[in-house]
Design an enzyme around this catalytic site. Structure first.
Site, PDB file in Angstrom:
ATOM      1  N   LYS A  38     -39.359 -58.587 -55.276  1.00  0.00           N
ATOM      2  CA  LYS A  38     -38.277 -58.416 -53.982  1.00  0.00           C
ATOM      3  C   LYS A  38     -38.428 -56.818 -53.403  1.00  0.00           C
ATOM      4  O   LYS A  38     -39.193 -56.079 -53.670  1.00  0.00           O
ATOM      5  CB  LYS A  38     -36.789 -58.569 -54.802  1.00  0.00           C
ATOM      6  CG  LYS A  38     -37.008 -57.392 -55.712  1.00  0.00           C
ATOM      7  CD  LYS A  38     -35.414 -57.662 -56.599  1.00  0.00           C
ATOM      8  CE  LYS A  38     -35.066 -56.560 -57.713  1.00  0.00           C
ATOM      9  NZ  LYS A  38     -34.307 -57.181 -58.683  1.00  0.00           N
ATOM     10  N   TYR A 264     -32.646 -27.287 -40.158  1.00  0.00           N
ATOM     11  CA  TYR A 264     -31.588 -27.539 -39.726  1.00  0.00           C
ATOM     12  C   TYR A 264     -30.123 -26.890 -40.482  1.00  0.00           C
ATOM     13  O   TYR A 264     -30.473 -26.831 -41.687  1.00  0.00           O
ATOM     14  CB  TYR A 264     -30.894 -28.901 -39.609  1.00  0.00           C
ATOM     15  CG  TYR A 264     -31.710 -29.748 -38.564  1.00  0.00           C
ATOM     16  CD1 TYR A 264     -31.716 -29.384 -37.323  1.00  0.00           C
ATOM     17  CD2 TYR A 264     -32.654 -30.952 -38.948  1.00  0.00           C
ATOM     18  CE1 TYR A 264     -32.280 -29.973 -36.095  1.00  0.00           C
ATOM     19  CE2 TYR A 264     -33.136 -31.693 -37.770  1.00  0.00           C
ATOM     20  CZ  TYR A 264     -33.006 -31.272 -36.716  1.00  0.00           C
ATOM     21  OH  TYR A 264     -33.782 -31.968 -35.615  1.00  0.00           O
TER      22      TYR A 264
END
Ligand SMILES: *Cc1c(COP(=O)(O)O)cnc(C)c1O
Length: 369
Positions: A38, A264
């Site tokens: 998966k 940032y």
């Protein structure tokens, strides 16, 4: 192995083979092996991983959703595929592509029977999931009457297997709880055999279950993380080989004066003369903000370099003040020497989350030998 020229996720199929053989060696010869593929085979490459495992003789695959099973069928995978968490809206496609649903509730059973009937199915293979304590998906023991009544009236499906999932197979503090789950599963299975009149095969163990509860192998085990090289404990990690190695390069190097900031919101402030490097990988690639601000490190020419400041969407910055390196040099984010488990645990998460989060933007490079 070629040096990285951009950000790449290398996928080592020899390591996969090694892990498969190692896990097999811990099973009874008759125990079947289901490979969990998966979430892009835990962030690697679903099709390449499944093709390799199929060539090694794996017995079953599991995916979470129908779409993932369809991708495997489109690639020519013929091994049975269990869909762990199918949604009714996809039942038509599931049947058309010969995928085998996990049936985990009365509602799902009713809805699946209706779609199977529409397609004129007789004895379509399904797997019944029992909740033995994880409290996520599954029937309870007292649903057996309902199941029995439905199956006596209808012949559209056949129960191929019954299964359950352990809540804490990696935590030996919870051994008593796990043994209770195994006992409940055993008991429920016998009750179900009685009402069905036949014996579906059984499975409950994931990777850590294989390691810690060898007596509960039943007829099959389901391994995901182990195939990709992690066993949720150091002793097992040492036996396994990481399949995925995430590499990038240095885009640019900057020299900082004391007090200058990086990134940032000025997340990092230099407390002296520093040298930093910018790498072309960020939170859009799966290196989330949790890894920033000095939580974890990458490897530059064999040395550790901390990720500093806030992780950006497409970039991270690292401290290379004491490391001899230049623009264009290769960086290991995680892989053989710096494990994904260590990278993840430095930021209080787990290898599963790190691996499955590596985004599709990153180029996959398959290493066959
Ligand atoms: C994901 C999953 C597995 C695989 O677990 P690992 O710890 O990766 O081996 C097994 N069974 C079920 C039901 C799962 O959802």
């Amino acid at each position: 192995m070629a040096k990285a020229l951009e950000t790449v996720l290398e996928i080592d199929l020899k390591a996969l083979e090694h892990n498969y053989r190692y896990l097999r060696s811990r099973l009874q010869p008759k125990t079947k092996f289901l490979g969990v593929v998966k979430a892009f085979a835990y962030g690697s490459d679903t099709v390449k991983i499944a093709q390799k495992l199929e060539s090694l003789g794996i017995d079953y695959f599991a995916v979470a959703y129908v779409k993932e099973g369809v991708q495997l069928r489109d690639a020519g995978i013929t091994t049975p595929i269990l869909v762990l968490h199918p949604q009714p809206v996809n039942f038509d496609e599931l049947i058309e592509r010969c995928l085998e649903p996990s049936i985990y509730s009365q509602k799902i059973l009713r809805e699946f029977l209706d779609v199977a009937k529409k397609y004129g199915q007789k004895g379509y293979p399904v797997h019944l999931k029992f909740n033995t304590g994880l409290n996520r998906l599954g029937f309870l023991e007292n649903d057996i009457d309902f199941i029995s009544q439905q199956l006596q009236e209808r012949n559209e499906i056949k129960v191929i297997s019954i299964f359950s999932h352990l809540a804490a197979s990696d935590d030996l503090q919870e051994e008593e709880f796990t043994q209770t789950q195994i006992a409940t599963f055993t008991k429920t299975g016998l009750q179900l055999d009685n009402v069905l009149g036949y014996t579906p095969f059984r499975h409950i163990l994931n990777t850590s279950g294989i390691i810690n509860y060898p007596n509960a192998q039943f007829d099959m085990v389901r391994s995901g993380i182990g195939l990709y090289g992690f066993g949720n404990e150091a002793k097992i990690d040492a036996e396994l080989k990481p399949v995925a190695q995430l590499k990038t390069i240095i885009s640019q190097i900057h020299k900082l004066e004391p007090g200058e900031s990086v990134g940032y919101n000025r997340g990092y402030i230099a407390d002296g003369y520093k040298v930093i490097a910018t790498l072309p990988i960020g939170h859009a690639d799966g290196i989330g903000r949790i890894y920033g601000n000095g939580k974890t490190h990458v490897q530059v020419n064999g040395q550790k370099a901390l990720i500093i400041g806030n992780v950006c969407m497409d970039m991270i910055m690292i401290d290379i003040t004491t490391i001899d390196c230049k623009e264009g040099d290769e960086i290991i984010i995680f892989g053989n020497e710096l494990s994904a488990e260590e990278f993840a645990s430095n930021a209080q998460t787990i290898s599963y989350e790190l691996l499955t989060g590596i985004s599709q933007r990153i180029k996959r490079v398959i290493i066959e030998d």
